[in-house]
Design an enzyme around this catalytic site. Sequence first.
Site, PDB file in Angstrom:
ATOM      1  N   ARG A   1      -5.122  -4.852   1.611  1.00 39.39           N
ATOM      2  CA  ARG A   1      -5.143  -4.954   0.154  1.00 39.39           C
ATOM      3  C   ARG A   1      -4.350  -3.823  -0.491  1.00 39.39           C
ATOM      4  O   ARG A   1      -3.684  -4.017  -1.517  1.00 39.39           O
ATOM      5  CB  ARG A   1      -6.588  -4.973  -0.351  1.00 39.39           C
ATOM      6  CG  ARG A   1      -6.673  -5.176  -1.867  1.00 39.39           C
ATOM      7  CD  ARG A   1      -8.100  -5.315  -2.353  1.00 39.39           C
ATOM      8  NE  ARG A   1      -8.640  -6.629  -2.049  1.00 39.39           N
ATOM      9  CZ  ARG A   1      -9.696  -6.842  -1.301  1.00 39.39           C
ATOM     10  NH1 ARG A   1     -10.335  -5.831  -0.758  1.00 39.39           N
ATOM     11  NH2 ARG A   1     -10.131  -8.061  -1.080  1.00 39.39           N
ATOM     12  N   ALA A   2      -4.404  -2.629   0.093  1.00 46.11           N
ATOM     13  CA  ALA A   2      -3.685  -1.496  -0.487  1.00 46.11           C
ATOM     14  C   ALA A   2      -2.182  -1.756  -0.526  1.00 46.11           C
ATOM     15  O   ALA A   2      -1.503  -1.437  -1.516  1.00 46.11           O
ATOM     16  CB  ALA A   2      -3.990  -0.230   0.308  1.00 46.11           C
TER      17      ALA A   2
END
Length: 672
Positions: free
Chosen positions: A275-276
Amino acid sequence: MSTPFPFTAVVGQDDLRLALLLNAVSPAVGGVLVRGEKGTAKSTAVRALSALMPEVDVVSGCRFSCDPDSPDPACPDGPHEPGAFASRPARMVELPVGASEDRLVGALDIERALAEGVKAFEPGLLADAHRGILYVDEVNLLHDHLVDLLLDAAAMGASYVEREGVSVRHASKFLLVGTMNPEEGELRPQLLDRFGLTVEVAASREPDQRVEVVRRRLAYDDDPAGFAARWADEEAAVRARIVGARELLPSVRLGDGALRQIAATCAAFEVDGMRADIVMARTATALAAWAGRTEVLAEDVRQAALLALPHRRRRNPFDAPGLDEDKLDETLEEFGGQDEDGPDGDDDPDPGPGGGPGGQPEPDDAPQGDGDAAARPEAGEGGEPQPSGSGAGEQQPARAAEPFRTKVLSVPGLGEGAAGRRSRARTEHGRTTGARRPRGALTKLHLAATVQAAAPHQRARGRSGPGLVVRRDDLRQATREGREGNLVLFVVDASGSMAARQRMSAVKGAVLSLLLDAYQRRDKVGLVTFRGSAADVALPPTSSVDAAAVRLESLPTGGRTPLAAGLLRAHEVLRVERLRDPARRPLMVVVTDGRATGGPEPVALAGRAARLFAAEGTASVVVDCESGPVRLGLAGQLAGELGGTAVTLDELRADSIAGLVRDVQGSSRRAA
């Protein structure tokens, strides 16, 4: 409607304003979590952003704000006829901390659904916020299951309401903004990860900036409309820039070079999952669009990392969020280099609109007293609480040993406190244990009990078809059992008898382990220490276990052992907290070797103080810190007086502690 404080008039807080504006340009970034002390313009900036959002076109009469160009085919108010639309400002919807699940996601009329097969749905706040801003003040105090629902809707762009097989779905895409004061407790790491960006805010220490903050705030309070009019041109310019950046966003190119830098940065800082990387890519693209460029540069990647990664590196509540900027620069340089067809320019992205520096204090953000002056510690140098009786024999604080995993300690019986993960309780979520008539709105239907209540009356009600004739009196609410969070009050002996360096290090490590367990189980914690001639409340009950860890780390030792004073101070803390939060049950953990010295009849006085807890049925555990070949067993005697149980430091690590819960329950029943 009150006039909001102008966004461009906020003094400073460049990172906060930039993060909000990037989400206004690209809601796909995933929202903003604003962390900071009280009085730092968190709420002011968020509320001001709503005035900058472009107007939205909505289908006339649609309660779910469908876009007339692409209405939601599953909209409960659909299907929509083409052509009928209206324009309105983008909404900013606030979610109160005490909101119910039905208020958030909406309520389904179960009676009509069962009797008529009609999906009669009353929209909630997620529907109101569609295509606008959803603002959650003090998001860390919101119940976990509401945070889960909120973040699921933000991730999927839709909200689902299901009641006993009847479901309603509607679109729900919004800019999610949460604010929190870390002193009041942290969000779980998996919830932190669901916010796209995070910003740390603090009040400026520069006198000139603070003067400007006060000047603007007073001018706004005297004449809100006039003050807003003076900033109208700046507001219009930023609004136009947001519109332009949104139009440019699809044309922005994220080259392979920038993608390599993003991937290398996330790998270098060991963030979990992917997700980052995705959030960084979207943020860097939005930064380029905000700067009026169609190419993502290294500066965009760097700024995106500073906004998207700090909160994703936090592994436990005692880790400080943040990012090593030197390491970030080294990584970007190592994997730098533009694509062959990319530009060589190095324009810095504009950090935000004009206007000076910030941090307006808000009227409702003034410090609040805790109402317990007697329990408030004296402040010493640096503002840290200093224990009473810190005289002769004081030793420097020992460092805590490495924390370890502990087994759960529970309060006996069945509570009704805030949702958590420690003790058994009646809750809105959990396993179904029975049914009752609803008190107020029906939230969790017990279908079998409802049918059983309605069945005997079908002939009298004239039932003629296959449908069941259900009346309001037939409905039954499911009763459920889950887990609650408790107040874990640590009462720590810091006297000279505990002062051996290795011994105190082990004691602090054990308390730190229990604090970590309290964080994971969503408890409130408090810390009372005693040494010298008196006891102090080192930390009043709070949800911030990392604040407790900081106080524990700096705890000095030395002097006599006023055990009775420590117990009496703990009794007063629990009495006050019981008035504030009567549903939250306490668990007292006394960490001591059981000795009592100082003053007349210290042992007898400590025994009388302990019996106060036994008489009230307070669940308690004594962590016996006595060491050496000769042991007096005083901690065990204290546990007997408290009506609790004793466990040694070594047993906190052992499987034998599994029987401790039964001992606590049995002791409490005997005391009752």
